[in-house]
Write an enzyme that holds these catalytic residues in place. Sequence first.
Site, PDB file in Angstrom:
ATOM      1  CB  SER A  15      -4.568  -0.004  -1.515  1.00 52.80           C
ATOM      2  OG  SER A  15      -5.632  -0.905  -1.705  1.00 52.80           O
TER       3      SER A  15
ATOM      4  CB  ILE B 225      -0.980   0.005   1.203  1.00 49.78           C
ATOM      5  CG1 ILE B 225      -1.975   1.175   1.103  1.00 49.78           C
ATOM      6  CG2 ILE B 225      -0.247  -0.033   2.527  1.00 49.78           C
ATOM      7  CD1 ILE B 225      -3.152   1.095   2.052  1.00 49.78           C
ATOM      8  CB  CYS B 226       1.033   4.124   0.804  1.00 45.62           C
ATOM      9  SG  CYS B 226       1.281   5.896   0.989  1.00 45.62           S
ATOM     10  CG  HIS B 227       5.244   6.402  -0.776  1.00 47.34           C
ATOM     11  ND1 HIS B 227       4.159   7.005  -0.188  1.00 47.34           N
ATOM     12  CD2 HIS B 227       5.826   7.340  -1.560  1.00 47.34           C
ATOM     13  CE1 HIS B 227       4.082   8.263  -0.600  1.00 47.34           C
ATOM     14  NE2 HIS B 227       5.076   8.492  -1.430  1.00 47.34           N
TER      15      HIS B 227
ATOM     16  CD1 TRP C 233       2.163   9.495  -3.088  1.00 50.29           C
ATOM     17  CD2 TRP C 233       0.347   9.115  -1.858  1.00 50.29           C
ATOM     18  NE1 TRP C 233       1.729  10.703  -2.598  1.00 50.29           N
ATOM     19  CE2 TRP C 233       0.603  10.494  -1.834  1.00 50.29           C
ATOM     20  CE3 TRP C 233      -0.754   8.627  -1.159  1.00 50.29           C
ATOM     21  CZ2 TRP C 233      -0.189  11.395  -1.140  1.00 50.29           C
ATOM     22  CZ3 TRP C 233      -1.546   9.535  -0.460  1.00 50.29           C
ATOM     23  CH2 TRP C 233      -1.253  10.902  -0.455  1.00 50.29           C
TER      24      TRP C 233
END
Length: 182
Positions: free
Chosen positions: A158, A105-107, A126
């Site tokens: 995500s 998720i994200c980075h 991200w």
Amino acid sequence: MRIAFLVAPEGVEQVELTDPWQAVVDAGGEPVLVSTEAGEIQAFNHLDKADTFPVQQVVGEVSADSFDGLVLPGGVANPDALRTDEKAVAFVRDFVGQGRPVAAICHAPWTLIEADVVRGRTLTSWPSLQTDLRNAGATWVDEQVSVCDAQPSTFVTSRKPDDLKAFCETFVGEFLKQSRPA
């Protein structure tokens, strides 16, 4: 279902660790905190220090075949540190090579890029990672959650903390489908 959570000694976005961790527990699984150093990791709420968590296993002293899946929480500093650690990158690469599912998720996809395992896959992240992912051969999509079931390993990705509910539901479902019998 035994799931590794790989994080650097500091910089993990706390909610991106704790919400997925709780989702694994709620599904009857065993989450295990793996880091590059023994002791405790320092989580963050964006740029502010948050809680600390005890490391249960040190990367390099544990192998992917001890787990049914891998979760890579985000934060900016966390995956940036992991992608410069050869043992952490090898650990991630080993999960994919063994066909075990990975959630990021994200980075966190930065670590997947460094492990050279995103080519030909569709992922989200991200938004600032989209060029990095494309340059590494992936297709980037702006979606709450993306499931890429390409062989040898399923990826669930995500974009951000706002996507955590969908991320947790999706990765737990995928991991349960692929977990080995106890």
